[in-house]
Scaffold this motif. Structure first.
Motif, PDB file in Angstrom:
ATOM      1  N   TYR A   1     -52.867  -7.128   5.673  1.00 16.66           N
ATOM      2  CA  TYR A   1     -53.109  -6.846   7.084  1.00 16.66           C
ATOM      3  C   TYR A   1     -52.828  -5.366   7.289  1.00 16.66           C
ATOM      4  O   TYR A   1     -51.859  -4.840   6.730  1.00 16.66           O
ATOM      5  N   PHE A   2     -53.649  -4.724   8.122  1.00 16.03           N
ATOM      6  CA  PHE A   2     -53.497  -3.290   8.292  1.00 16.03           C
ATOM      7  C   PHE A   2     -53.595  -2.888   9.752  1.00 16.03           C
ATOM      8  O   PHE A   2     -54.296  -3.519  10.542  1.00 16.03           O
ATOM      9  N   SER A   3     -52.912  -1.801  10.079  1.00 17.32           N
ATOM     10  CA  SER A   3     -53.098  -1.188  11.381  1.00 17.32           C
ATOM     11  C   SER A   3     -54.534  -0.697  11.479  1.00 17.32           C
ATOM     12  O   SER A   3     -55.040  -0.057  10.556  1.00 17.32           O
ATOM     13  N   PRO A   4     -55.200  -0.978  12.603  1.00 19.69           N
ATOM     14  CA  PRO A   4     -56.598  -0.549  12.744  1.00 19.69           C
ATOM     15  C   PRO A   4     -56.779   0.966  12.557  1.00 19.69           C
ATOM     16  O   PRO A   4     -57.814   1.399  12.035  1.00 19.69           O
ATOM     17  N   SER A   5     -55.780   1.728  12.949  1.00 13.93           N
ATOM     18  CA  SER A   5     -55.908   3.182  12.849  1.00 13.93           C
ATOM     19  C   SER A   5     -55.821   3.678  11.409  1.00 13.93           C
ATOM     20  O   SER A   5     -56.202   4.819  11.127  1.00 13.93           O
ATOM     21  N   LEU A   6     -55.328   2.856  10.512  1.00 13.75           N
ATOM     22  CA  LEU A   6     -55.147   3.274   9.122  1.00 13.75           C
ATOM     23  C   LEU A   6     -55.953   2.445   8.128  1.00 13.75           C
ATOM     24  O   LEU A   6     -55.987   2.767   6.936  1.00 13.75           O
ATOM     25  N   GLU A   7     -56.602   1.414   8.594  1.00 17.52           N
ATOM     26  CA  GLU A   7     -57.210   0.431   7.702  1.00 17.52           C
ATOM     27  C   GLU A   7     -58.215   1.053   6.738  1.00 17.52           C
ATOM     28  O   GLU A   7     -58.310   0.649   5.572  1.00 17.52           O
TER      29      GLU A   7
ATOM     30  N   TYR B   1     -42.841 -11.520  11.261  1.00 20.65           N
ATOM     31  CA  TYR B   1     -44.057 -11.533  12.057  1.00 20.65           C
ATOM     32  C   TYR B   1     -44.850 -10.251  11.881  1.00 20.65           C
ATOM     33  O   TYR B   1     -44.698  -9.310  12.658  1.00 20.65           O
ATOM     34  N   GLY B   2     -45.677 -10.193  10.863  1.00 23.71           N
ATOM     35  CA  GLY B   2     -46.672  -9.167  10.693  1.00 23.71           C
ATOM     36  C   GLY B   2     -46.295  -7.802  11.195  1.00 23.71           C
ATOM     37  O   GLY B   2     -45.424  -7.124  10.669  1.00 23.71           O
ATOM     38  N   GLN B   3     -46.947  -7.375  12.295  1.00 23.52           N
ATOM     39  CA  GLN B   3     -46.769  -6.024  12.790  1.00 23.52           C
ATOM     40  C   GLN B   3     -45.672  -5.894  13.830  1.00 23.52           C
ATOM     41  O   GLN B   3     -45.530  -4.835  14.439  1.00 23.52           O
ATOM     42  N   VAL B   4     -44.884  -6.939  14.009  1.00 19.62           N
ATOM     43  CA  VAL B   4     -43.778  -6.878  14.962  1.00 19.62           C
ATOM     44  C   VAL B   4     -42.578  -6.243  14.281  1.00 19.62           C
ATOM     45  O   VAL B   4     -41.825  -6.898  13.551  1.00 19.62           O
TER      46      VAL B   4
END
Length: 122
Positions: free
Chosen positions: A60-66, A102-105
C-alpha cells in the motif's frame, strides 16, 4: 519484544534511487495482524506515511509517492526494503520503519526503529 533497525545509504544524488532496509527481530514480518511501514520526517515537517507491506505481502502506498515507491520483503531474513526512485532534495528526511495495526494510521504504530537519515544532494 520486537525491534526494528533501519539501514540506508546516508547520502544520495538527485535522480538516483534510495534503497533502505528494515531488519526485524522479536517477531516475524509474516505474522498475522500487522502492517510494516515506512514513515519519514523532513526537516521542519511532521511525520509522513509513505507505504506499507502487510503480512500477506500486499503493498500500500501514499498516493503522492506511489509512482516512485516500491516495498518488498525477504521473509527468510525477516527484512523489508523501501526503494524510492528519482529522488530530489525534497526527499531529504529521517526515514523510520515501524510496525502497526492500521495501514496509514500513524498513531497505530507502536514499534519504531531509531530512524536513518537520508540526504539528497542536488
Amino acid at each position: 519484544q520486537v525491534q526494528l533497525q533501519e539501514s540506508g545509504p546516508g547520502l544520495v544524488k538527485a535522480s538516483q534511487t534510495a534503497s533502505l532496509s528494515c531488519t526485524v527481530s522479536g517477531d516475524s514480518i509474516a505474522s498475522a495482524g500487522y502492517y510494516w511501514s515506512w514513515i519519514r520526517q523532513s526537516p521542519g515537517k511532521g511525520l509522513e506515511w509513505m507505504g506499507a507491506i502487510d503480512t500477506s505481502g500486499s503493498t500500500y502506498f501514499s498516493p503522492s509517492l506511489e509512482s516512485r515507491t516500491s516495498i518488498f520483503r525477504d521473509t527468510p531474513k525477516n527484512r523489508f526494503t523501501l526503494q524510492l526512485r528519482s529522488v530530489t532534495p525534497e526527499d531529504t528526511a529521517v526515514y523510520y520503519c515501524a510496525r502497526g495495526l492500521y495501514g496509514q494510521v500513524i498513531n497505530s504504530y507502536g514499534d519504531w526503529g531509531q530512524g536513518t537519515q537520508v540526504t539528497v544532494s542536488s
